[in-house]
Design an enzyme around this catalytic site. Structure first.
Site, PDB file in Angstrom:
ATOM      1  N   THR A  43      47.155  32.753  37.015  1.00 55.91           N
ATOM      2  CA  THR A  43      47.897  32.450  38.243  1.00 55.91           C
ATOM      3  C   THR A  43      48.910  31.349  38.046  1.00 55.91           C
ATOM      4  O   THR A  43      49.967  31.336  38.669  1.00 55.91           O
ATOM      5  CB  THR A  43      46.903  32.072  39.357  1.00 55.91           C
ATOM      6  OG1 THR A  43      46.118  33.217  39.648  1.00 55.91           O
ATOM      7  CG2 THR A  43      47.603  31.598  40.608  1.00 55.91           C
ATOM      8  N   TYR A  57      49.244  38.329  44.672  1.00 54.79           N
ATOM      9  CA  TYR A  57      50.396  38.059  43.796  1.00 54.79           C
ATOM     10  C   TYR A  57      50.119  38.692  42.433  1.00 54.79           C
ATOM     11  O   TYR A  57      49.045  39.254  42.201  1.00 54.79           O
ATOM     12  CB  TYR A  57      50.609  36.545  43.645  1.00 54.79           C
ATOM     13  CG  TYR A  57      49.355  35.833  43.198  1.00 54.79           C
ATOM     14  CD1 TYR A  57      48.485  35.250  44.129  1.00 54.79           C
ATOM     15  CD2 TYR A  57      48.986  35.787  41.856  1.00 54.79           C
ATOM     16  CE1 TYR A  57      47.315  34.636  43.723  1.00 54.79           C
ATOM     17  CE2 TYR A  57      47.824  35.196  41.448  1.00 54.79           C
ATOM     18  CZ  TYR A  57      46.992  34.614  42.382  1.00 54.79           C
ATOM     19  OH  TYR A  57      45.824  34.016  41.986  1.00 54.79           O
ATOM     20  N   SER A  90      43.118  36.481  33.404  1.00 50.99           N
ATOM     21  CA  SER A  90      41.985  36.084  32.544  1.00 50.99           C
ATOM     22  C   SER A  90      40.728  36.930  32.723  1.00 50.99           C
ATOM     23  O   SER A  90      39.824  36.862  31.879  1.00 50.99           O
ATOM     24  CB  SER A  90      41.646  34.616  32.754  1.00 50.99           C
ATOM     25  OG  SER A  90      40.935  34.420  33.957  1.00 50.99           O
ATOM     26  N   THR A 123      42.097  31.320  36.105  1.00 50.86           N
ATOM     27  CA  THR A 123      40.899  30.557  36.483  1.00 50.86           C
ATOM     28  C   THR A 123      39.635  31.406  36.454  1.00 50.86           C
ATOM     29  O   THR A 123      38.537  30.865  36.367  1.00 50.86           O
ATOM     30  CB  THR A 123      41.059  29.983  37.898  1.00 50.86           C
ATOM     31  OG1 THR A 123      41.274  31.045  38.823  1.00 50.86           O
ATOM     32  CG2 THR A 123      42.209  28.994  37.942  1.00 50.86           C
ATOM     33  N   ASP A 124      39.766  32.738  36.516  1.00 53.03           N
ATOM     34  CA  ASP A 124      38.563  33.577  36.600  1.00 53.03           C
ATOM     35  C   ASP A 124      37.606  33.346  35.433  1.00 53.03           C
ATOM     36  O   ASP A 124      36.399  33.243  35.653  1.00 53.03           O
ATOM     37  CB  ASP A 124      38.938  35.070  36.644  1.00 53.03           C
ATOM     38  CG  ASP A 124      39.506  35.474  37.994  1.00 53.03           C
ATOM     39  OD1 ASP A 124      39.744  36.679  38.196  1.00 53.03           O
ATOM     40  OD2 ASP A 124      39.709  34.568  38.834  1.00 53.03           O
ATOM     41  N   LYS A 196      33.650  28.040  38.213  1.00 50.68           N
ATOM     42  CA  LYS A 196      34.492  28.377  39.365  1.00 50.68           C
ATOM     43  C   LYS A 196      33.571  28.704  40.530  1.00 50.68           C
ATOM     44  O   LYS A 196      32.766  29.623  40.455  1.00 50.68           O
ATOM     45  CB  LYS A 196      35.423  29.542  39.027  1.00 50.68           C
ATOM     46  CG  LYS A 196      36.406  29.894  40.149  1.00 50.68           C
ATOM     47  CD  LYS A 196      37.424  30.952  39.710  1.00 50.68           C
ATOM     48  CE  LYS A 196      38.419  31.247  40.836  1.00 50.68           C
ATOM     49  NZ  LYS A 196      39.458  32.254  40.413  1.00 50.68           N
ATOM     50  N   GLU A 317       8.336  31.364  34.990  1.00 46.50           N
ATOM     51  CA  GLU A 317       8.192  32.657  35.687  1.00 46.50           C
ATOM     52  C   GLU A 317       7.823  33.794  34.746  1.00 46.50           C
ATOM     53  O   GLU A 317       7.616  34.924  35.163  1.00 46.50           O
ATOM     54  CB  GLU A 317       9.516  32.992  36.392  1.00 46.50           C
ATOM     55  CG  GLU A 317       9.747  32.206  37.674  1.00 46.50           C
ATOM     56  CD  GLU A 317       8.726  32.566  38.749  1.00 46.50           C
ATOM     57  OE1 GLU A 317       8.446  31.700  39.605  1.00 46.50           O
ATOM     58  OE2 GLU A 317       8.182  33.698  38.702  1.00 46.50           O
TER      59      GLU A 317
HETATM   60  N1  DGL Z   1      43.615  37.142  37.873  1.00 43.63           N
HETATM   61  C1  DGL Z   1      43.056  35.815  37.935  1.00 43.63           C
HETATM   62  C2  DGL Z   1      43.054  35.172  36.535  1.00 43.63           C
HETATM   63  O1  DGL Z   1      44.021  35.374  35.793  1.00 43.63           O
HETATM   64  C3  DGL Z   1      43.840  34.949  38.867  1.00 43.63           C
HETATM   65  C4  DGL Z   1      43.113  33.692  39.165  1.00 43.63           C
HETATM   66  C5  DGL Z   1      43.822  32.460  38.642  1.00 43.63           C
HETATM   67  O2  DGL Z   1      44.376  32.438  37.520  1.00 43.63           O
HETATM   68  O3  DGL Z   1      43.758  31.480  39.382  1.00 43.63           O
HETATM   69  O4  DGL Z   1      42.090  34.462  36.225  1.00 43.63           O
END
Ligand code: DGL
Length: 360
Positions: A43, A57, A90, A123-124, A196, A317
């Site tokens: 992103t 986006y 990602s 971020t993923d 995350k 467990e």
């Molecule tokens: N498609 C997600 C990624 O590339 C978008 C999320 C982001 O980068 O914040 O991880």
């Protein structure tokens, strides 16, 4: 005669005055840390149709030079150069991407003229790439991962300030030896414990119970904690000669779960399975025979939890000693997968692997 001497003296003083600032500026320039930005997409490089598009986006559109050009203030904190390693969202990151990235990072950090690295990333899976690098980077120099929750075209996009803070952190002597770091939202988190936690908000990265390491404030990095687990130069893992990683997948625990997915992974030849169980890594009765069969075929079984926080207790467990299973300590399932893949490049001995989960 006196006039000529005074003129000569003035010329010498003027030259000195001009030379000193230039040399100071030159010294300042040579003293500036050299930070390499490795861009992978996400992103932070995303673009939306309008300035208010913060979902829906397209990620991974803006190149590394565009990211650098958008933040001219970077030159105040470091000498920056950039490389476009990949350009992907990602969620599509693979083991092969990780191996390529790790080798590039280690090659660059071995160079005397490189002082730190910033990796721009979606971020993923940012937390996963960070933890993988935390285990395989062979340098004490700072490596900082950075992303954004709003695309570059959005009002109050967080990418530019996140990139500025990440470069500043990578250029900071305080960041040396801290392991791989994650820097978004003015916060510094360690690669091992950060995750995350929210689909969309800018405070999404948190180290939950275990806490952040510090802050960026007023163009300065402030550390208050450091990781207690081994990382970077202190790990036993080396990917320099690897072209692939052992297959390890994750099965999720929930009411009414069946062993269909587990059996499919085992049939596909997985070397390891992470079981993200309910609560303290509980095993549903209907899963136990299939897990035992998987272990009997040689797959390493790691019990993790879907809860996201807390210690996964050995022999709690389930009777791990009897089942010959491993427990994930406080690692979430996606990070336990990374450690198990690297562990399997060294050993298939469950006692040795359990030591690794209590070490890294
Ligand atoms: N498609 C997600 C990624 O590339 C978008 C999320 C982001 O980068 O914040 O991880």
């Amino acid at each position: 005669m006196i006039q000529r001497s005074l003129t000569q003296l003035f010329a010498v003083l003027l030259g000195f005055m001009l030379f000193v600032p230039a040399s100071q500026a030159q010294t300042a320039q040579t003293k500036q840390a050299h930070v390499v930005i490795l861009a992978t997409g996400g992103t932070i490089a995303g673009t939306g149709a309008t300035s208010t598009t913060t979902v829906g986006y397209t990620a991974a559109k803006v190149g590394v030079e565009g990211l650098i050009k958008a933040v001219p203030e970077l030159s105040k904190v470091a000498r920056v150069t950039g490389e476009q390693v990949f350009q992907i969202a990602s969620e599509s990151m693979t083991n092969e991407h990780w191996l390529t990235l790790a080798k590039r990072v280690n090659t660059l950090l071995a160079q005397a003229d490189v002082d730190g690295i910033v990796i721009t990333h979606g971020t993923d899976t940012l937390e996963e790439t960070a933890y993988f690098l935390n285990l395989v980077v062979k340098s004490r120099k700072p490596v900082v991962l950075v992303g954004a929750m709003r695309p570059s075209t959005a009002i109050s996009a967080d990418g530019p300030i996140n990139l500025y803070n990440a470069v500043l952190l990578a250029a900071s002597p305080e960041a040396v030896g801290k392991g791989v770091l994650v820097c978004l939202n003015d916060q510094i988190n360690g690669a091992r414990d950060v995750t995350k936690t929210n689909t969309a908000t800018m405070d999404t990265f948190k180290s939950t119970d275990l806490g952040l390491l510090g802050y960026i404030q007023g163009s300065k990095a402030y550390f208050y904690r450091a990781s207690t687990r081994k990382h970077t130069v202190d790990t036993e893992f080396d990917v320099s000669n690897l072209s692939a990683l052992p297959a390890v997948d994750i099965v999720y625990g929930y009411a009414n779960v069946t062993p269909v997915a587990l059996n499919a992974f085992v049939a596909a030849g997985d070397k390891g399975i992470i079981h993200a169980g309910t609560g303290d890594g509980s095993l549903a009765a209907q899963m136990v025979p299939a897990l035992k069969a998987a272990r009997a075929k040689g797959a390493i079984i790691v019990r993790a939890s879907r809860t996201g926080t807390g210690i996964l207790a050995r022999n709690g467990e389930a009777n791990d000693d009897e089942l010959d299973f491993v427990v994930a300590d406080t690692l979430n399932a996606q990070k336990a997968r990374i450690l198990l893949m690297l562990a399997l490049t060294k050993t298939s001995n469950t006692k040795d692997i359990q030591r690794m989960f209590w070490t890294y």
